[in-house]
Design a protein around this motif. Structure first.
Motif, PDB file in Angstrom:
ATOM      1  N   THR B  58       0.727  -1.184  -0.065  1.00 21.42           N
ATOM      2  CA  THR B  58      -0.112   0.052  -0.102  1.00 21.42           C
ATOM      3  C   THR B  58       0.841   1.505  -0.084  1.00 21.42           C
ATOM      4  N   MET B  59       1.915   1.289   0.885  1.00 24.37           N
ATOM      5  CA  MET B  59       2.868   2.372   1.003  1.00 24.37           C
ATOM      6  C   MET B  59       3.624   2.768  -0.314  1.00 24.37           C
ATOM      7  N   LEU B  61       2.458   1.832  -3.554  1.00 17.42           N
ATOM      8  CA  LEU B  61       1.613   2.332  -4.345  1.00 17.42           C
ATOM      9  C   LEU B  61       1.380   3.705  -4.240  1.00 17.42           C
ATOM     10  N   THR B  62       1.100   4.175  -3.012  1.00 18.24           N
ATOM     11  CA  THR B  62       0.622   5.562  -2.925  1.00 18.24           C
ATOM     12  C   THR B  62       1.872   6.586  -2.991  1.00 18.24           C
ATOM     13  N   GLY B  65       2.612   6.607  -6.467  1.00 19.02           N
ATOM     14  CA  GLY B  65       1.648   7.336  -7.046  1.00 19.02           C
ATOM     15  C   GLY B  65       1.795   8.779  -6.920  1.00 19.02           C
ATOM     16  N   THR B  66       1.951   9.247  -5.841  1.00 16.15           N
ATOM     17  CA  THR B  66       2.129  10.697  -5.361  1.00 16.15           C
ATOM     18  C   THR B  66       3.380  11.278  -6.355  1.00 16.15           C
ATOM     19  N   TYR B  68       4.636  10.362  -8.955  1.00 16.85           N
ATOM     20  CA  TYR B  68       4.127  10.432 -10.489  1.00 16.85           C
ATOM     21  C   TYR B  68       3.312  11.597 -10.669  1.00 16.85           C
ATOM     22  N   VAL B  69       2.301  11.763  -9.765  1.00 14.59           N
ATOM     23  CA  VAL B  69       1.401  12.799  -9.877  1.00 14.59           C
ATOM     24  C   VAL B  69       2.054  14.276 -10.083  1.00 14.59           C
TER      25      VAL B  69
END
Lengths: 261, 83
Positions: B58-59, B61-62, B65-66, B68-69
């Motif tokens: 989970t960590m 991915l988030t 992902g952050t 990448y955003v």
């Protein structure tokens, strides 16, 4: 070992709130990437991380209550307030869509032919599948109440049967509604009729799926002996949510399906 | 006919083997013991090795992902100049 002198639950530090916020960022940014740049990787990552956070956060709540005993009557009272407030906020959410429906249908514009349903729209017959769906949800309200009574009376077998029946009725509703969506002679693009119909019934259908999932989790917990006859708030919350979903359908049926046809 | 139906009921109730019967027994006391063990672990890691794995996934991915955003945000805020 120090003991607290109050009946509230001081939770262990947890990563799920911040990960949940990050997941919301990824999901919303992912929608933008999908809409404007034709890329769905970020959206998929966002939805996956949202799912992981929900699973682990709620798993931890089950651990804190059933396995660690932190849900005193005081804590349970707070959870009851919380669920009532959440359902109230959802009621306001749907109120907005009902407002939109009445705004357009009470004073139909010349572009619609000055009538409701608009010219050319063939609405679904409210006495066919929609009426069956109404009966299904009303019956599921009875079965979920039967399940609750069985839990409080300590009748495990009846509780499992009644809750299973409730979930099956929920699935039956969803399947019938999916079929109706497929067979409908109008689409979401067919004027404001299509918009109001599919957005209102669509969000309702999503809530039926959420409610069915919540009830399924409760069924698994019921089978695993998590509930006692006087402490089963998770189930009560699911039942409240399910009754709310039923009431929203009744309003949808009476207004959009019946009056609006 | 009723006698054979009744005996059918008795047989179906007795056919659950000992292995699967353990799955229908109340295992909450075992879980209570596991999660009340005084080992200093927070509740989100207290269940075992799988907890740690799920947490790291989970960590990953988030956090990834952050990052990448933020990258995409930088790219989107510097439009390519057209000749």
């Amino acid at each position: 070992m120090a003991h607290q002198a109050h009946s509230y639950h001081m939770v262990d530090p947890s990563p799920w709130p911040i990960f949940g916020a990050a997941a919301a960022l990824l999901t919303t940014s992912g929608l933008i990437m999908w809409f404007h740049y034709n890329s769905s990787a970020l959206l998929a990552t966002g939805l996956l991380s949202m799912l992981l956070v929900m699973l682990q956060w709620w798993r931890d709540i089950v651990r804190e209550s059933t396995f660690q005993g932190h849900h005193t009557p005081t804590v349970q009272k707070g959870l009851r307030y919380g669920m009532i407030l959440f359902i109230t906020s959802e009621a306001f959410f749907f109120l907005g869509f009902f407002w939109a429906f009445f705004h357009s249908s009470l004073v139909p514009t010349p572009e619609l032919g000055g009538q409701w349903p608009p010219t050319g729209i063939k609405p679904l017959n409210p006495m066919e599948v929609p009426l069956l769906n109404t009966a299904i949800l009303l019956a599921s309200g009875v079965t979920v109440t039967w399940a609750h009574h069985s839990i409080t009376e300590g009748n495990r077998k009846h509780a499992i049967h009644a809750l299973t029946l409730t979930i099956l009725l929920g699935f039956y509703f969803t399947a019938l509604q999916a079929m109706e969506y497929y067979e409908a002679p109008f689409s979401i693009a067919d004027s404001v009729y299509g918009s109001t119909f599919f957005v209102a019934t669509g969000f309702h259908g999503l809530h039926v799926i959420i409610g069915s999932t919540f009830l399924t989790v409760c069924l698994l917990r019921l089978i695993k002996f998590h509930f006692t006859s006087n402490h089963h708030f998770g189930f009560e919350a699911a039942a409240w949510y399910w009754h709310f979903v039923d009431v929203i359908w009744l309003f949808l049926y009476m207004t959009i399906y019946w009056w609006g046809s | 006919m009723w006698r054979s139906l009744l005996s059918l009921r008795q047989i179906s109730q007795r056919t659950i083997s000992t292995a699967s019967r353990r799955q229908l027994e109340n295992r909450v006391p075992e879980k209570q013991k596991l999660f009340q063990e005084d080992n200093g672990l927070p509740v989100y890691l207290k269940g075992g090795a799988m907890d740690g794995l799920l947490y790291r996934v989970t960590m990953g991915l988030t956090v990834f992902g952050t990052g990448y955003v933020l990258y995409e945000l930088m790219v989107a805020s510097m439009p390519k100049k057209q000749k």
